[in-house]
Enzyme design. Structure first.
Site, mmCIF file in Angstrom:
data_model
loop_
_atom_site.group_PDB
_atom_site.id
_atom_site.type_symbol
_atom_site.label_atom_id
_atom_site.label_comp_id
_atom_site.label_asym_id
_atom_site.label_seq_id
_atom_site.Cartn_x
_atom_site.Cartn_y
_atom_site.Cartn_z
ATOM 1 N N LYS A 57 -8.035 3.547 2.719
ATOM 2 C CA LYS A 57 -7.305 4.785 2.463
ATOM 3 C C LYS A 57 -7.555 5.412 1.094
ATOM 4 O O LYS A 57 -7.661 6.640 0.987
ATOM 5 C CB LYS A 57 -5.815 4.569 2.700
ATOM 6 N N GLN A 105 -7.029 -2.037 5.063
ATOM 7 C CA GLN A 105 -6.056 -1.275 4.281
ATOM 8 C C GLN A 105 -6.745 -0.568 3.102
ATOM 9 O O GLN A 105 -6.263 0.443 2.608
ATOM 10 C CB GLN A 105 -4.964 -2.226 3.772
ATOM 11 N N SER A 133 0.837 -1.215 0.000
ATOM 12 C CA SER A 133 0.000 0.000 0.000
ATOM 13 C C SER A 133 0.863 1.252 0.000
ATOM 14 O O SER A 133 0.352 2.366 0.097
ATOM 15 C CB SER A 133 -0.914 0.010 1.234
ATOM 16 N N LYS A 173 -20.262 28.485 -28.342
ATOM 17 C CA LYS A 173 -20.488 27.908 -27.011
ATOM 18 C C LYS A 173 -19.576 28.464 -25.929
ATOM 19 O O LYS A 173 -18.398 28.726 -26.149
ATOM 20 C CB LYS A 173 -20.297 26.385 -27.054
ATOM 21 N N TYR A 223 -8.979 -6.230 13.918
ATOM 22 C CA TYR A 223 -8.337 -5.755 12.688
ATOM 23 C C TYR A 223 -8.340 -6.843 11.630
ATOM 24 O O TYR A 223 -8.102 -8.018 11.927
ATOM 25 C CB TYR A 223 -6.879 -5.317 12.955
ATOM 26 N N SER A 282 -16.347 25.129 -26.915
ATOM 27 C CA SER A 282 -16.580 23.871 -27.617
ATOM 28 C C SER A 282 -15.569 23.743 -28.740
ATOM 29 O O SER A 282 -15.165 24.740 -29.332
ATOM 30 C CB SER A 282 -17.996 23.859 -28.176
ATOM 31 N N GLU A 327 -20.432 21.736 -13.924
ATOM 32 C CA GLU A 327 -20.808 20.374 -14.325
ATOM 33 C C GLU A 327 -19.873 19.333 -13.698
ATOM 34 O O GLU A 327 -20.300 18.277 -13.241
ATOM 35 C CB GLU A 327 -20.773 20.247 -15.842
ATOM 36 N N ASN A 352 -19.273 27.089 -22.036
ATOM 37 C CA ASN A 352 -19.872 26.050 -21.188
ATOM 38 C C ASN A 352 -19.486 26.171 -19.714
ATOM 39 O O ASN A 352 -18.337 26.455 -19.396
ATOM 40 C CB ASN A 352 -19.460 24.664 -21.692
ATOM 41 N N THR A 356 -40.537 26.191 -6.937
ATOM 42 C CA THR A 356 -40.783 24.865 -6.354
ATOM 43 C C THR A 356 -41.244 24.024 -7.539
ATOM 44 O O THR A 356 -41.867 24.557 -8.476
ATOM 45 C CB THR A 356 -41.878 24.885 -5.265
ATOM 46 N N HIS A 357 -40.915 22.767 -7.538
ATOM 47 C CA HIS A 357 -41.225 21.868 -8.669
ATOM 48 C C HIS A 357 -40.663 22.408 -9.980
ATOM 49 O O HIS A 357 -41.194 22.136 -11.049
ATOM 50 C CB HIS A 357 -42.731 21.653 -8.820
HETATM 51 N N1 ARG Z 1 -1.088 -1.138 5.922
HETATM 52 C C1 ARG Z 1 -1.966 -1.589 6.958
HETATM 53 C C2 ARG Z 1 -3.301 -0.879 6.840
HETATM 54 O O1 ARG Z 1 -3.356 0.109 6.216
HETATM 55 C C3 ARG Z 1 -1.373 -1.273 8.279
HETATM 56 C C4 ARG Z 1 -1.755 -2.250 9.332
HETATM 57 C C5 ARG Z 1 -1.235 -3.596 8.966
HETATM 58 N N2 ARG Z 1 -1.396 -4.501 9.999
HETATM 59 C C6 ARG Z 1 -1.226 -5.806 9.813
HETATM 60 N N3 ARG Z 1 -1.354 -6.559 10.831
HETATM 61 N N4 ARG Z 1 -0.923 -6.296 8.656
HETATM 62 O O2 ARG Z 1 -4.282 -1.290 7.390
#
Ligand code: ARG
Length: 462
Positions: free
Chosen positions: A328, A325, A26, A286, A320, A280, A293, A288, A158-159
């Site tokens: 993110k 992961q 990651s 045009k 966990y 355009s 948008e 735009n 309205t509407h």
């Molecule tokens: N890269 C992991 C995450 O974002 C960090 C935690 C990893 N923990 C583990 N026991 N592998 O969640």
């Protein structure tokens, strides 16, 4: 001895396959958290020394090493090995490379499970500050526009049908109310996430004599989390943050939809300046409203981010799991999208002009003051339902004889009800219709000005 030695190599007889390293990595996105990862580690090492778990000298070496990595990172100087899996392992390995064995003591009484929870909380704390600043800047811009357009009357809908005349300022302030609520939602989310997760370790806490309140103080957290299992499993704050972002995007998107309509030739209510529109490639005439948008379109991706995180968490067993992961990328996407959209939207608004003549003309057409005529009769003692019916008949008469209210004389009104006096003619003028609604929350200039004053006070304007 493994070619790429992993921290868990003791238990393993084989090296991790390259394909697995690629699949589980990651680092290409979580390296964005490096500043918070290092800040958290510095506090953790300091606490470990203060609690007598590691030597002062070792902590000092760790802190020095981490600071040098941070400095090099800021200069773009550290290139991590993609085999490092994530930002936590990358920083730790680099630390050990720089300071040797003492670096191996940093992970004492800690797991990546509480570490990632810390990094994201620190990250969001900072992002919420930035987003709040952007929301305030947008509110200020709108309040400024509300003050300068205080005489402009537009048709309220309205509407999507012309309903009643309102002040353009009232429209602007409607969005300020929304953005105030957005600001409150982000603040609320920020309050709840503002506790120290560190010390929860993998899931059960640690047998070592740590001092969590010390770490909390070093990192400016007002409190520590109360349950280690909850702490490593919890991603509520990410869902809350993306939900708050989704509502902000939805508000922007609704405003954008109006701007798109208003900049059409058919409406002609608004003109976004050339610098904030695009042309355009085929139709020379045009211009735009692409920003509006795109913001409308980008709202969809933030909703997608919200659904991703909610789906990710659904049915996940305690505590966990590596699935987490995956939290993110949607989070970062939501952060970037809401930040970019807020900034460009505010800029675009400052470069948009409103055609009050055209709006006024549209507000006067139709029978937008029909409710005022009914309210006039109510003030003569006519029950509202009956007044509604009488005015309905007046409108039907006008439609049939191709007239508007402005074409009617007192005697025309009196054919429908004897209670009409000559003041009905002025009562239904646009200004009078608007200014009659002078209660709190109404569209009268007096009520709108009062709200403007309240906002200006909040923003520290005289
Ligand atoms: N890269 C992991 C995450 O974002 C960090 C935690 C990893 N923990 C583990 N026991 N592998 O969640």
């Amino acid at each position: 001895m493994a070619a790429r030695k992993k921290p868990w190599a003791g238990r393993f007889e084989q090296d991790t396959a390259k394909s697995v390293e690629r699949f589980t990595c990651s680092l290409h996105y979580d390296s964005r958290l490096y500043r918070y990862d290092i800040e958290g580690s510095i506090a953790h090492a300091t606490m470990l020394a203060d609690s007598g778990i590691i030597a002062r000298k070792e902590a000092a070496a760790i802190v020095r090493g981490l600071k040098s990595i941070l400095l090099d990172m800021e200069k773009g100087g550290v290139v991590f090995d993609q085999a490092d899996e994530d930002i936590h392992m990358a920083v730790e390995k680099e630390l050990i490379r720089r300071i040797g064995d003492a670096g191996g003591k940093l992970h004492t009484a800690r797991s990546r499970n509480d570490q990632i929870a810390l990094d994201v909380r620190l990250f969001l704390r900072a992002e919420i500050r930035t987003i709040t600043g952007l929301l305030v800047a947008l509110q200020k811009q709108l309040v400024k526009m509300a003050a300068s357009e205080i005489k402009s009357i537009m048709p309220g809908y309205t509407h999507m049908q012309k309903a009643q005349p309102v002040l353009l300022s009232h429209y602007f302030l409607a969005f300020v109310e929304m953005f105030v609520r957005d600001e409150q939602r982000f603040a609320d989310c920020g309050k709840r996430l503002n506790i120290l997760p560190l010390g929860s370790a993998a899931l059960a806490g640690t047998g070592l004599p740590i001092d969590r309140s010390r770490t909390a103080k070093l990192l400016n957290f007002p409190g520590v989390s109360a349950n280690s299992m909850d702490t490593v499993a919890d991603r509520d704050y990410i869902a809350e943050f993306i939900f708050a972002s989704s509502l902000t995007m939805m508000h922007l998107s609704r405003f954008c939809e109006d701007l798109v309509l208003w900049s059409s030739d058919e409406f002609g209510f608004a003109e976004i300046s050339d610098a904030y529109t695009t042309g355009s490639s085929i139709m020379p005439q045009k211009k735009n409203p692409d920003i509006a948008e795109l913001i409308r379109g980008k709202t969809a991706r933030v909703y997608g981010d919200l659904i991703s995180i909610l789906t990710l968490l659904k049915g996940l067993p305690m505590t966990y799991n590596r699935d987490l992961q995956e939290d993110k990328e949607p989070l970062f996407d939501a952060v970037d999208t809401v930040r970019n959209c807020l900034a460009i939207f505010t800029e675009m608004l400052a470069h948009t002009t409103f055609n009050s003549g055209r709006m006024r003309e549209a507000a006067g057409g139709g029978f937008s003051t029909a409710t005022d005529v009914a309210e006039y009769l109510v003030q003569q003692g006519v029950p509202f339902r009956r007044a509604h019916e009488i005015v309905g008949r007046i409108v039907a008469y006008c439609v049939k004889s191709k007239k508007t209210f402005a074409d009617l004389e007192l005697k025309d009104y009196q054919k429908f009800h004897a209670g009409f006096k000559d003041d009905i003619i002025v009562r239904i003028k646009l200004e009078n219709s608007v200014n009659a609604r002078r209660h709190r929350g109404g569209t009268a200039a007096s009520a709108v000005k009062e709200r403007i004053r309240e906002f200006e006070k909040r923003f520290g304007k005289k």
